[in-house]
Design a protein around this motif. Structure first.
Motif, mmCIF file in Angstrom:
data_model
loop_
_atom_site.group_PDB
_atom_site.id
_atom_site.type_symbol
_atom_site.label_atom_id
_atom_site.label_comp_id
_atom_site.label_asym_id
_atom_site.label_seq_id
_atom_site.Cartn_x
_atom_site.Cartn_y
_atom_site.Cartn_z
ATOM 1 N N UNK A 110 -41.566 -0.824 -43.250
ATOM 2 C CA UNK A 110 -40.666 -1.010 -44.159
ATOM 3 C C UNK A 110 -39.341 -1.726 -44.065
ATOM 4 N N UNK A 111 -39.146 -3.056 -44.231
ATOM 5 C CA UNK A 111 -38.041 -3.597 -43.896
ATOM 6 C C UNK A 111 -37.135 -3.664 -45.068
ATOM 7 N N UNK A 112 -35.834 -3.323 -44.886
ATOM 8 C CA UNK A 112 -34.858 -3.321 -46.072
ATOM 9 C C UNK A 112 -33.772 -4.198 -45.803
ATOM 10 N N UNK A 113 -33.506 -5.317 -46.491
ATOM 11 C CA UNK A 113 -32.574 -6.051 -46.187
ATOM 12 C C UNK A 113 -30.974 -5.641 -46.427
ATOM 13 N N UNK A 114 -29.965 -5.922 -45.887
ATOM 14 C CA UNK A 114 -28.638 -5.210 -46.189
ATOM 15 C C UNK A 114 -28.153 -5.952 -47.385
ATOM 16 N N UNK A 115 -28.721 -7.146 -47.742
ATOM 17 C CA UNK A 115 -28.463 -7.943 -49.024
ATOM 18 C C UNK A 115 -28.828 -7.011 -50.328
ATOM 19 N N UNK A 116 -30.209 -6.526 -49.863
ATOM 20 C CA UNK A 116 -30.596 -5.569 -51.083
ATOM 21 C C UNK A 116 -29.749 -4.249 -51.311
ATOM 22 N N UNK A 117 -29.132 -3.726 -50.158
ATOM 23 C CA UNK A 117 -28.458 -2.512 -50.208
ATOM 24 C C UNK A 117 -27.281 -2.883 -51.111
ATOM 25 N N UNK A 118 -26.621 -4.171 -50.817
ATOM 26 C CA UNK A 118 -25.427 -4.431 -51.507
ATOM 27 C C UNK A 118 -25.514 -5.066 -53.174
ATOM 28 N N UNK A 119 -26.749 -5.405 -53.292
ATOM 29 C CA UNK A 119 -26.827 -6.015 -54.561
ATOM 30 C C UNK A 119 -27.288 -4.805 -55.564
ATOM 31 N N UNK A 120 -28.226 -3.906 -55.296
ATOM 32 C CA UNK A 120 -28.382 -2.776 -56.074
ATOM 33 C C UNK A 120 -27.306 -2.076 -56.594
ATOM 34 N N UNK A 121 -27.360 -1.558 -58.069
ATOM 35 C CA UNK A 121 -26.298 -0.962 -58.492
ATOM 36 C C UNK A 121 -26.183 0.503 -58.236
ATOM 37 N N UNK A 122 -27.323 1.137 -57.823
ATOM 38 C CA UNK A 122 -27.115 2.452 -57.461
ATOM 39 C C UNK A 122 -28.549 2.864 -56.876
ATOM 40 N N UNK A 123 -28.266 4.204 -56.268
ATOM 41 C CA UNK A 123 -29.618 4.459 -55.406
ATOM 42 C C UNK A 123 -30.997 4.605 -56.032
#
Length: 475
Positions: A110-123
């Motif tokens: 499972x790959x998770x982009x850092x862009x996704x981490x920065x765009x999501x508003x919460x966990x």
């Protein structure tokens, strides 16, 4: 980064679509049979995943920060523990890419982009996307897609990886590469993908709720992605390119959330802090711009990490001193303070702090890795090597960054055989098999290699040589 991706992608595409399939029968790389044999078995998918994991590490910009890696891996494992994938070995890999996206590959990757981490508003939003990708694996979507193709093998797995790479350059190209490399029949592929997405939403939401997160987070994230796409033209969020969101899909997830128990949006402050860390490591100036008189604890932490990136440890300490301890995840704050102590040459204080943390969090991989670094700082190379060697032994597929650390320590300690042996393993786990063989050969010639060392290195060289040969044949 796109130049780097193109450097890898162009020859890979030529291999996938112009090279003939290998006919060699004697290979340990995953040559798993014909499509007529049905979907991949879990064992076959796991075998394929181990080989593809090395390719991912070689060709994608994997985040090498131990704290971000640990956070993504921990969140992923929490979610996977509530899935139907008890027998699947998952690998949750943060990718240094500012596009908002995540992806799944065979074998639980499972790959998770850092862009996704920065765009999501919460966990909960981040967990929703990860749960969706986990569902693709546990529901065998990729295995079934393989079975619809010509042959279930490593080449087909590379087609998916090529698509992931291509998507970093052109999302439509990425989708074409994946589907073109897996199966024929455009309409059947589209229907298959839509059915998979619906099932992944349904199963992912169940995983999300079972992990005590707010199930509404999935629909919330979909809605925001759709809002961002309005009037965006070609700048549509990457997530929508690979995971089309329709009004029906949003409505379905929103309705299903009503039947789920109430959950939380954040299970603690760690998400906000890791989000701040990812921002600081990728763009220190942006992290510092967020610091004001009313800055949150996470923003102050991000500013401190940014100052450390700029080699300003005293300014970092001042920001950390402004954080009210009750607002902080204890381990993360203490590790930041230890980083300041290392940067200012207070190695004994850093070592004492790490020993205190080790007593509270025994065996924690980030604490142990930091301890190895501090032991190296003060010249305790044998102790540092004992720590890294134990960590490597306890991991089936050790992180290349950890192997590189051990090789560096061995070099400083004058342990040439160990240095080259570890560098060989570093290259092996990055899919650079020819270089791995070369490093093993150098290790065998090292003057400090004992007879026992040579026997161990020889065995590893044989494995690397066989894998390199099979890899050449398979590609």
């Amino acid at each position: 980064m796109k130049k780097t991706l193109l450097t890898f992608l162009i020859p890979l595409l030529l291999v996938l679509f112009l090279a003939p399939a290998s006919t060699s029968a004697d290979t340990s790389l995953p040559r798993l049979g014909e499509a007529s044999g049905g979907v991949l078995t879990p064992a076959e998918e796991s075998e394929l995943g181990r080989s593809l994991l090395r390719e991912v590490r070689r060709s994608l910009p994997v985040v090498d920060d131990a704290e971000i890696r640990f956070y993504v891996e921990s969140l992923g494992r929490q979610l996977a523990s509530h899935s139907d994938g008890e027998r699947i070995t998952f690998h949750f890999i943060p990718i240094d890419n500012d596009q908002v996206n995540a992806f799944a590959m065979p074998g639980g990757i499972i790959g998770v982009h850092t862009g996704l981490m920065l765009e999501t508003r919460d966990e909960a939003e981040l967990a929703a996307v990860m749960a969706h990708e986990i569902a693709h694996v546990t529901q065998r979507h990729l295995a079934r897609m393989f079975a619809r193709g010509r042959e279930i093998n490593f080449r087909t797995g590379l087609a998916i990886l090529a698509g992931v790479l291509a998507a970093g350059i052109d999302p439509q190209l990425g989708q074409a590469v994946i589907t073109g490399g897996v199966a024929g029949g455009m309409q059947s592929r589209i229907n298959f993908t839509r059915a998979n997405e619906a099932e992944a939403d349904r199963v992912g939401m169940r995983i999300l709720a079972a992990s005590d997160f707010d199930a509404d987070a999935m629909a919330d994230f979909f809605e925001r992605m759709q809002e961002l796409s309005r009037g965006a033209g070609d700048a549509v969020p990457e997530y929508l390119r690979t995971h089309p969101v329709t009004l029906d899909r949003i409505t379905d997830t929103r309705n299903r959330a009503r039947d789920k128990p109430e959950g939380v949006r954040n299970q603690g402050p760690e998400f906000a802090w890791m989000q701040a860390r990812a921002r600081a490591l990728s763009d220190p100036r942006r992290a510092l711009d967020r610091i004001g008189e009313d800055a949150s604890a996470a923003e102050l932490y991000g500013g401190a990490i940014a100052q450390l990136e700029r080699d300003n440890p005293r300014e970092a300490r001042q920001l950390l001193d402004r954080i009210d301890a009750p607002d902080a995840p204890t381990l993360t704050l203490e590790l930041a303070r230890i980083a300041v102590e290392r940067a200012t040459g207070e190695h004994e204080a850093a070592l004492n702090s790490l020993e205190d943390l080790d007593a509270v969090y025994p065996g924690h991989p980030v604490v142990r890795e930091r301890m190895a670094r501090v032991q190296r700082d003060i010249g305790n190379y044998d102790r540092a090597l004992r720590i890294t060697s134990r960590m490597i032994r306890e991991t089936e597929a050790p992180e290349p960054a950890l192997l590189r650390l051990q090789a560096n320590i061995a070099s400083e300690a004058g342990r040439e055989a160990l240095r080259h042996e570890t560098m060989a393993e570093y290259f092996f786990h990055r899919g650079q098999y020819e270089e791995a063989v070369r490093q093993f050969e150098v290790a065998l010639e090292a003057g400090d290699a004992s007879e026992r060392d040579r026997q161990r290195i020889e065995d590893k060289r044989e494995t690397a040589s066989r894998t390199a040969r099979e890899f050449r044949e398979e590609r």
